[in-house]
Design a protein around this motif. Structure first.
Motif, PDB file in Angstrom:
ATOM      1  N   ASP A  39      28.910  28.883 -53.151  1.00  0.00           N
ATOM      2  CA  ASP A  39      28.745  30.154 -52.086  1.00  0.00           C
ATOM      3  C   ASP A  39      30.087  30.655 -52.262  1.00  0.00           C
ATOM      4  OD1 ASP A  39      26.178  29.650 -51.291  1.00  0.00           O
ATOM      5  OD2 ASP A  39      27.015  28.029 -49.590  1.00  0.00           O
ATOM      6  N   ASP A  40      31.271  29.905 -52.456  1.00  0.00           N
ATOM      7  CA  ASP A  40      32.633  30.682 -52.593  1.00  0.00           C
ATOM      8  C   ASP A  40      32.603  31.616 -53.408  1.00  0.00           C
ATOM      9  OD1 ASP A  40      33.358  28.784 -50.409  1.00  0.00           O
ATOM     10  OD2 ASP A  40      34.484  27.319 -51.766  1.00  0.00           O
ATOM     11  N   ASN A  41      32.003  31.358 -54.467  1.00  0.00           N
ATOM     12  CA  ASN A  41      32.131  32.395 -55.670  1.00  0.00           C
ATOM     13  C   ASN A  41      31.319  33.637 -55.378  1.00  0.00           C
ATOM     14  OD1 ASN A  41      34.070  31.336 -57.318  1.00  0.00           O
ATOM     15  ND2 ASN A  41      32.481  30.498 -58.829  1.00  0.00           N
ATOM     16  N   ARG A  42      30.196  33.419 -54.630  1.00  0.00           N
ATOM     17  CA  ARG A  42      29.352  34.439 -54.258  1.00  0.00           C
ATOM     18  C   ARG A  42      29.905  35.486 -53.263  1.00  0.00           C
ATOM     19  NH1 ARG A  42      24.325  33.991 -56.327  1.00  0.00           N
ATOM     20  NH2 ARG A  42      23.530  32.078 -56.833  1.00  0.00           N
ATOM     21  N   LYS A  43      30.586  34.748 -52.151  1.00  0.00           N
ATOM     22  CA  LYS A  43      31.345  35.743 -51.469  1.00  0.00           C
ATOM     23  C   LYS A  43      32.390  36.100 -52.147  1.00  0.00           C
ATOM     24  CE  LYS A  43      30.344  32.399 -47.631  1.00  0.00           C
ATOM     25  NZ  LYS A  43      31.109  31.338 -46.704  1.00  0.00           N
ATOM     26  N   LEU A  44      33.277  35.675 -53.008  1.00  0.00           N
ATOM     27  CA  LEU A  44      34.060  36.149 -53.787  1.00  0.00           C
ATOM     28  C   LEU A  44      33.711  37.646 -54.506  1.00  0.00           C
ATOM     29  CD1 LEU A  44      37.129  36.662 -54.516  1.00  0.00           C
ATOM     30  CD2 LEU A  44      36.636  34.971 -56.432  1.00  0.00           C
ATOM     31  N   VAL A  45      32.686  37.326 -55.260  1.00  0.00           N
ATOM     32  CA  VAL A  45      32.081  38.485 -55.880  1.00  0.00           C
ATOM     33  C   VAL A  45      31.458  39.658 -55.009  1.00  0.00           C
ATOM     34  CG1 VAL A  45      30.055  38.922 -57.596  1.00  0.00           C
ATOM     35  CG2 VAL A  45      31.336  36.963 -57.902  1.00  0.00           C
TER      36      VAL A  45
END
Length: 90
Positions: A11-17
């Motif tokens: 989820d953290d990477n999804r939000k960052l992307v």
């Protein structure tokens, strides 16, 4: 960028992307940030990349539309639209 290591999106990477895509960051730069290839980025985060780009374009278009309605310099608005590859007749 390590080869042969399977990427597991979180989820953290999804939000960052999504966030980076929304402000117009190039796919290659996002991939570098996440230490992966551009192909891997697109493979796992296509929804976030597309959604961020769509949200950014919609926000810009809304802002330009509001400016045009208020009488802001139409030539500036037209040139901005042209750069966004949106054909308009002002």
């Amino acid at each position: 960028m390590a080869q042969g290591i399977k990427h597991i999106p979180d989820d953290d990477n999804r939000k960052l992307v999504r966030s980076l895509s929304t402000v117009g960051t190039k796919y290659e730069d996002i991939a570098i940030k996440l230490e992966m290839s551009s192909d891997t980025l697109v493979k796992y985060y296509k929804k976030e990349l597309d959604g961020g780009r769509i949200d950014a374009n919609a926000a810009i278009a809304q802002s330009l539309f509001t400016s045009a309605k208020s009488g802001t310099n139409l030539e500036i608005l037209k040139q901005t639209y042209i750069r966004l590859c949106i054909r308009i007749d002002l």
